[in-house]
Design a protein around this motif. Structure first.
Motif, PDB file in Angstrom:
ATOM      1  N   LEU A 116     -19.318   8.432 -28.018  1.00 44.49           N
ATOM      2  CA  LEU A 116     -20.086   9.572 -27.507  1.00 44.49           C
ATOM      3  C   LEU A 116     -19.302  10.871 -27.642  1.00 44.49           C
ATOM      4  CD1 LEU A 116     -21.802   8.025 -24.367  1.00 44.49           C
ATOM      5  CD2 LEU A 116     -22.822   8.573 -26.593  1.00 44.49           C
ATOM      6  N   HIS A 117     -17.999  10.771 -27.377  1.00 51.16           N
ATOM      7  CA  HIS A 117     -17.153  11.954 -27.501  1.00 51.16           C
ATOM      8  C   HIS A 117     -17.085  12.428 -28.950  1.00 51.16           C
ATOM      9  CE1 HIS A 117     -12.963  13.935 -27.112  1.00 51.16           C
ATOM     10  NE2 HIS A 117     -13.904  14.811 -26.859  1.00 51.16           N
ATOM     11  N   TYR A 118     -16.910  11.483 -29.868  1.00 52.34           N
ATOM     12  CA  TYR A 118     -16.873  11.823 -31.296  1.00 52.34           C
ATOM     13  C   TYR A 118     -18.160  12.526 -31.708  1.00 52.34           C
ATOM     14  CZ  TYR A 118     -12.607   9.827 -33.262  1.00 52.34           C
ATOM     15  OH  TYR A 118     -11.314   9.607 -33.624  1.00 52.34           O
ATOM     16  N   ARG A 119     -19.272  11.942 -31.275  1.00 57.77           N
ATOM     17  CA  ARG A 119     -20.572  12.474 -31.671  1.00 57.77           C
ATOM     18  C   ARG A 119     -20.732  13.920 -31.194  1.00 57.77           C
ATOM     19  NH1 ARG A 119     -25.982  10.943 -32.671  1.00 57.77           N
ATOM     20  NH2 ARG A 119     -26.925  12.918 -33.264  1.00 57.77           N
ATOM     21  N   GLU A 120     -20.308  14.126 -29.967  1.00 58.20           N
ATOM     22  CA  GLU A 120     -20.394  15.465 -29.390  1.00 58.20           C
ATOM     23  C   GLU A 120     -19.588  16.463 -30.229  1.00 58.20           C
ATOM     24  OE1 GLU A 120     -18.713  16.904 -25.281  1.00 58.20           O
ATOM     25  OE2 GLU A 120     -19.838  15.032 -25.047  1.00 58.20           O
ATOM     26  N   GLN A 121     -18.382  16.032 -30.619  1.00 61.83           N
ATOM     27  CA  GLN A 121     -17.527  16.912 -31.414  1.00 61.83           C
ATOM     28  C   GLN A 121     -18.102  17.151 -32.808  1.00 61.83           C
ATOM     29  OE1 GLN A 121     -13.603  14.810 -30.848  1.00 61.83           O
ATOM     30  NE2 GLN A 121     -12.978  16.880 -30.324  1.00 61.83           N
ATOM     31  N   LEU A 122     -18.620  16.073 -33.415  1.00 62.01           N
ATOM     32  CA  LEU A 122     -19.177  16.194 -34.763  1.00 62.01           C
ATOM     33  C   LEU A 122     -20.382  17.135 -34.770  1.00 62.01           C
ATOM     34  CD1 LEU A 122     -18.968  12.475 -35.943  1.00 62.01           C
ATOM     35  CD2 LEU A 122     -17.681  14.392 -36.885  1.00 62.01           C
ATOM     36  N   ASP A 123     -21.202  17.029 -33.726  1.00 60.45           N
ATOM     37  CA  ASP A 123     -22.420  17.835 -33.667  1.00 60.45           C
ATOM     38  C   ASP A 123     -22.137  19.331 -33.662  1.00 60.45           C
ATOM     39  OD1 ASP A 123     -24.215  15.841 -33.861  1.00 60.45           O
ATOM     40  OD2 ASP A 123     -24.599  15.641 -31.712  1.00 60.45           O
ATOM     41  N   LYS A 124     -20.952  19.691 -33.173  1.00 60.49           N
ATOM     42  CA  LYS A 124     -20.636  21.117 -33.088  1.00 60.49           C
ATOM     43  C   LYS A 124     -20.398  21.742 -34.446  1.00 60.49           C
ATOM     44  CE  LYS A 124     -18.773  21.070 -28.488  1.00 60.49           C
ATOM     45  NZ  LYS A 124     -17.606  20.845 -27.655  1.00 60.49           N
ATOM     46  N   ILE A 125     -20.119  20.914 -35.460  1.00 61.01           N
ATOM     47  CA  ILE A 125     -19.684  21.456 -36.743  1.00 61.01           C
ATOM     48  C   ILE A 125     -20.853  21.593 -37.726  1.00 61.01           C
ATOM     49  CG2 ILE A 125     -17.908  21.230 -38.550  1.00 61.01           C
ATOM     50  CD1 ILE A 125     -16.312  19.539 -36.536  1.00 61.01           C
ATOM     51  N   GLY A 126     -22.027  21.122 -37.328  1.00 58.91           N
ATOM     52  CA  GLY A 126     -23.213  21.348 -38.158  1.00 58.91           C
ATOM     53  C   GLY A 126     -23.308  20.466 -39.378  1.00 58.91           C
ATOM     54  N   PHE A 127     -23.022  19.179 -39.211  1.00 60.38           N
ATOM     55  CA  PHE A 127     -23.137  18.267 -40.348  1.00 60.38           C
ATOM     56  C   PHE A 127     -24.585  17.839 -40.556  1.00 60.38           C
ATOM     57  CE2 PHE A 127     -18.640  17.312 -39.026  1.00 60.38           C
ATOM     58  CZ  PHE A 127     -18.085  17.958 -40.103  1.00 60.38           C
ATOM     59  N   SER A 128     -24.909  17.507 -41.806  1.00 59.26           N
ATOM     60  CA  SER A 128     -26.290  17.172 -42.128  1.00 59.26           C
ATOM     61  C   SER A 128     -26.517  15.654 -42.157  1.00 59.26           C
ATOM     62  CB  SER A 128     -26.667  17.783 -43.477  1.00 59.26           C
ATOM     63  OG  SER A 128     -25.823  17.281 -44.499  1.00 59.26           O
ATOM     64  N   TYR A 129     -25.850  14.940 -41.261  1.00 61.70           N
ATOM     65  CA  TYR A 129     -26.017  13.486 -41.235  1.00 61.70           C
ATOM     66  C   TYR A 129     -27.417  13.096 -40.769  1.00 61.70           C
ATOM     67  CZ  TYR A 129     -20.908  13.376 -41.331  1.00 61.70           C
ATOM     68  OH  TYR A 129     -19.600  13.553 -41.665  1.00 61.70           O
ATOM     69  N   ASP A 130     -27.911  12.015 -41.367  1.00 61.80           N
ATOM     70  CA  ASP A 130     -29.129  11.410 -40.863  1.00 61.80           C
ATOM     71  C   ASP A 130     -28.710  10.401 -39.794  1.00 61.80           C
ATOM     72  OD1 ASP A 130     -31.372   9.991 -40.310  1.00 61.80           O
ATOM     73  OD2 ASP A 130     -31.836   9.437 -42.377  1.00 61.80           O
ATOM     74  N   TRP A 131     -28.665  10.870 -38.549  1.00 59.74           N
ATOM     75  CA  TRP A 131     -28.131  10.031 -37.470  1.00 59.74           C
ATOM     76  C   TRP A 131     -29.035   8.843 -37.147  1.00 59.74           C
ATOM     77  CZ3 TRP A 131     -23.319   9.770 -36.093  1.00 59.74           C
ATOM     78  CH2 TRP A 131     -22.491  10.894 -36.234  1.00 59.74           C
TER      79      TRP A 131
END
Length: 934
Positions: A106-121
């Motif tokens: 959950l922590h990783y996801r929160e951090q990743l989301d801040k950087i604006g990646f175009s992943y299909d989660w």
RNA sequence: GCCCGGGUGGUGGAAUCGGUAGACACGCAGGACUUAAAAUCCUGUGGCCAGCAAUGGCUGUGUGGGUUCAAGUCCCACCCCGGGUACCA
């Protein structure tokens, strides 16, 4: 909004993206596919530091770019969630690893989301989910149920092998197999079920066998070769010893040649391919069988230099060689036993540590030279490894430096034959292959390659040897004596292993009371109460290694929710394999080898359409930290500024080595190498009373060095903080701007202001200081268009060759030029936003919409560079203008048409003058033609 | 030891096919605006030499050779740094 408010833009745009579900992808046969993948992370408790996103940003740029270019891009992310740290944390605290892992994810996801990646989660995978590892177990069973047919050169179902045994035994089977025992159909039928299963284990691609494993007592588990370095475990640096254990292994050695050949067809860096080639370690040579003087046994040796056979001084066997006890003479028996005991007490690490110390022992036995009939003494020595080749060599002192050293150690061997013409080998061996042979019977006068072939022919003719290719690659130990991993889907009936039926998968991890081995040394899973197949049969208690789940995860992303198959045929046929894979080079001999291996097995068995998992591989470099240290006088509360330290020590008669202790200071307390002294005092109560001796400018200078980012060095830079201060776009641009993607470099926030300025400059092209929106639909000037189209061309080329740092420079130049030209036309700025979008998704999406762009900028089309606007394209040769040499790259835009024409005319004059001569290039330097290249 | 990378200003790095080396950015210096600071903008910035100046000359991509009209780039030898691997026969 009249002022650039990055946080607000990011929030708005994030909401827009999630409302539109913009990154969801589906199979779409109308578009070409492109699969961009990051090596998925292990979610550690420390969270992301600024180094982690480097590769993710690069892959995000590629996937956004490919989308703009009209590809249907698969760009997923997930977690490699089984692993040691969560388990060790569990041992210490009793907290279940699943809980720790969930929290970290959950922590990783929160951090990743801040950087604006175009992943299909929606396609996220976690290797520790039973819905995922069900299929890891399923693939393991496929390995278990397969054997490697050397005739068809691929893996085949084990039932076909059994059927063959029933009819013909194994006489005409050529398999990659643990033993060479042959049997007929009748023999096979007479075997009991248990015996049959034992035989089959010799063939299965996942098999249980007694093998020498790297045992790590501190971790309490076995490790694969790539998990050990310099005799220490890669994780935790604990000593590793060799132990003979019954262990699950996978038969990767069957694929050695194909893993090697496959490298030719894929676009990976040379160093990466090289590491793999090195690890596989192919060497071509021959087996030679030496008869013994008083025994019927033969000594089989492997050599890459059969040409040197006339130079053999002695035979050397590994102390563990199976013939040693048989052939040792009574007189030598005691000495041999002592020597064997001595070597077995040494660990692998100690054994390789004293390379210089030669030792060995004569066995009393003699072999017979196959060509000369001379007697050759047989020794044992610990420089021969039981696990490579045949565990025995023919020692040729003139042609091998180790053999040379060995012969020098024993006076009776000092007088050896030199088989090389005109080379002095009295001091060192001749390992060059550019020589001719002598004193070598029928090989005399031949050069080395000729002699190798001639000798092998002769050996084969006489039936005393054969051509042989050897690989250094070992089968991969698969069982781990740990809890937090995939259970191996095997149960035991009469001590014989059977695979679980598919319908029983997944075999989920049982709950246990403690995450430790049992009192009698069984793995943690043995603690599970009443954990039996059908309530009767014991399950395997080791779990799979960390690399199991990561060896096939890229297939699961294609169809992550499928409950019937690991992925549907439709999805597999559409997405095929990874087009662009990015990750660290540290996986060269681990993950990247295993995932090629598993893909090849699945390909052989007809489950997947591609033999190689990743067409293109890029290794991003590491971002290191800059750590700062404060010099403190040992045993006192005095700290001295680094620039006056030397003086201070001299005055007080001290020296750095004995009297100074360096203590780490948090990177946040240091700016431009100067320490925030008050901050340091309040940072750690222990430092509250420290005295700081500053330099004459009343500054306290610290010592800095570049090291790996780590908590204990207080040099970790958290991306969250950078994003909060500068915005995600700036963070992304800056990480790319730092340098080439493959390069390792220290994180230095100094330069980030330049990128930040660029973003504000871009903003000011759209809004003036009063906050008025400036963009018009006016026709742009030709000059303005030129600037844009040059930029389009350059960005296109640079993204294709992954030169992201020069892309950022190009954007800066372009924006500078456009703002000088006071450009405010949508016709120019909208395409520019599209170019910039892969790098800076938030601000470009925002401005795109303000310019009246429809939908998301992600659905825009990458602009086309109009060649007619690129003046430099109309010249084929470097030419000189106004006394300056011009090439395509630096053709001046401010040149008038007349000036250009004059120069072209000049060229035509020259061409006429040289009439009839074909020309490639006219060279002008400083206005003078200096040469014509024809 | 062997196999791969790589050595360019004060710093990160450009130079894509052998064609003006040092793009772009940081830093630094000077200037504008400001009571001041921050922010912003402008100018300069490899080294050495000459000139009040515009400018000119020399030198310069780890070291030494070579090929070429032309070399950071190609070839040979060496030095240094990073990575992989190692009694692998």
């Amino acid at each position: 909004m009249n002022e650039l408010n990055i946080a607000q833009i990011e929030q708005e745009i994030k909401a827009f993206w999630s409302k539109e579900d913009i990154y969801r992808v589906h199979e779409d046969s109308s578009k070409p596919k492109y699969y961009v993948l990051d090596m998925f992370p292990y979610p550690s408790g420390a969270g992301l530091h600024v180094g982690h996103p480097l590769g993710y940003i690069a892959s995000d740029i590629v996937s956004r770019y490919k989308r703009l270019k009209g590809f249907n891009v698969l760009h997923p992310m997930g977690y490699d969630a089984f692993g040691l740290p969560a388990e060790q944390y569990a041992i210490q605290t009793g907290q279940h690893p699943a809980i720790t892992t969930q929290k970290n994810i959950l922590h990783y996801r929160e951090q990743l989301d801040k950087i604006g990646f175009s992943y299909d989660w929606s396609r996220e995978v976690r290797t520790c989910d039973s819905s995922y590892y069900k299929w890891t177990q399923w693939i393991f069973i496929q390995l278990f149920n397969s054997w490697y047919n050397n005739k068809s050169n691929k893996a085949e179902p084990i039932e076909e092998l059994i059927a063959h045994f029933e009819i013909k035994g194994n006489i005409d089977i050529k398999a990659h197999c643990s033993t060479q025992e042959t049997f007929s159909a009748a023999d096979w039928k007479q075997k009991t079920e248990s015996e049959k299963q034992q035989v089959l284990l010799n063939y299965r691609l996942a098999y249980l066998a007694n093998s020498w494993v790297n045992w790590c007592p501190a971790l309490g588990t076995a490790l694969a070769n790539d998990e050990v370095k310099d005799g220490l475990s890669v994780r935790g640096s604990h000593p590793v010893e060799q132990r003979l254990m019954k262990q699950w292994s996978t038969r990767i050695t069957a694929y050695a040649e194909r893993l090697l050949q496959g490298l030719e067809s894929i676009d990976w860096s040379d160093s990466m391919k090289d590491s793999q080639r090195n690890w596989i370690g192919k060497s071509e040579g021959a087996y030679i069988h030496f008869s013994l003087k008083t025994f019927k046994h033969k000594i089989k040796v492997f050599t890459t230099r059969p040409d040197t056979i006339f130079g053999v001084a002695c035979m050397v066997l590994a102390p563990e060689h199976e013939l040693v006890d048989t052939i040792t003479s009574i007189e030598q028996s005691e000495a041999v036993q002592i020597y064997k005991k001595k070597t077995s007490s040494k660990s692998e690490r100690d054994r390789s540590a004293d390379v210089k110390n030669i030792s060995g022992c004569f066995t009393g036995a003699y072999a017979i030279h196959p060509f000369t009939g001379k007697e050759i003494p047989v020794y044992i020595a610990d420089y021969i490894l039981a696990s490579y080749g045949t565990g025995a060599v023919m020692a040729v002192p003139s042609g091998d430096s180790r053999d040379h050293r060995f012969a020098q150690h024993f006076p009776e061997l000092a007088d050896f034959v030199n088989v090389f013409e005109g080379v002095d080998v009295s001091l060192s061996a001749c390992e060059s292959k550019d020589v001719k042979l002598t004193h070598s019977g029928f090989l005399n006068g031949l050069n080395v390659p000729e002699a190798i072939n001639r000798c092998i022919e002769e050996l084969e003719k006489r039936g005393i040897g054969e051509r042989k290719i050897n690989y250094r690659l070992r089968d991969a130990v698969f069982g781990r004596q740990r809890y937090w991993g995939e259970p191996i889907p095997i149960y035991y009936k009469n001590e014989v292993p059977y695979a679980l039926p598919e319908s029983e998968l997944p075999l989920t991890l049982p709950e246990i009371d403690k995450f430790l081995p049992t009192e009698d040394g069984e793995p943690p899973l043995a603690r599970a109460v009443d954990w039996k197949y059908q309530g009767l049969y014991e399950y395997e208690t080791t779990t799979m290694p960390g690399w199991a789940g990561s060896s096939w995860y890229f297939f699961r992303y294609m169809d992550p929710k499928n409950q019937k198959e690991f992925a549907s045929n439709v999805a597999l046929a559409y997405w095929k394999n990874i087009d662009f894979y990015i990750g660290g080079s540290e996986h060269a001999t681990g993950h990247l080898l295993y995932f090629r291996f598993w893909t090849k097995v699945l390909y052989d068995l007809g489950f997947v359409p591609c033999e190689e998992p990743a067409q293109r591989l890029v290794n991003q470099g590491m971002i290191q930290g800059i750590s700062s240290q404060v010099a403190r006088i040992k045993g006192r509360s005095i700290c001295v500024s680094n620039d006056v330290l030397e003086n201070y020590l001299e005055q007080h008669g001290m020296n750095e080595k004995d009297d100074v202790q360096f203590i780490y200071a948090d990177i946040r307390l240091v700016h431009h190498q100067k320490l925030d002294v008050e901050g340091m005092r309040s940072w750690n109560p222990e430092y509250a009373t420290l005295q700081f001796i500053c330099n004459e400018n009343r500054e306290f200078v610290v010592r800095q060095m570049v090291e790996k980012m780590s908590k204990s060095k207080y040099n970790v830079v958290n991306p969250d903080e950078v994003v909060a201060e500068y915005g995600a776009d700036c963070f992304r641009l800056y990480e790319m701007f730092l340098g080439p993607i493959e390069l390792s470099k220290p994180w230095d926030t100094q330069g980030i202001d330049g990128v930040s300025r660029f973003i504000r400059k871009l903003w000011r092209m759209f809004f003036n200081e009063q906050g008025q929106f400036l963009i018009t639909t006016d026709k742009p000037s030709r000059d303005t268009l030129k600037v844009l189209h040059r930029c389009i061309k350059k960005i296109n080329e640079d993204i294709e060759r992954l030169s992201f740092n020069t892309c950022v420079s190009t954007f800066m130049i372009c924006v500078n030029e456009l703002s000088t030209l006071k450009c405010n036309q949508a016709e120019v700025l909208k395409p520019l936003l599209v170019l910039l979008h892969p790098f800076a998704p938030f601000i470009t999406e925002y401005l795109w919409q303000r310019c009246g762009g429809s939908g998301s900028i992600l659905h825009a089309t990458f602009p086309f560079a109009d060649g007619s606007l690129l003046v430099e394209n109309s010249f084929e040769y470097p030419i000189s203008i106004n006394g300056k040499m011009r090439t395509k790259a630096n053709f001046p835009l401010d040149l008038s048409q007349a000036e250009i024409e004059r120069e072209v005319l000049k060229m035509e004059v020259v061409q006429k003058w040289l009439e009839g001569k074909p020309m490639k290039k006219i060279i002008f330097v400083k206005g003078r033609m200096i040469n014509v290249v024809t």
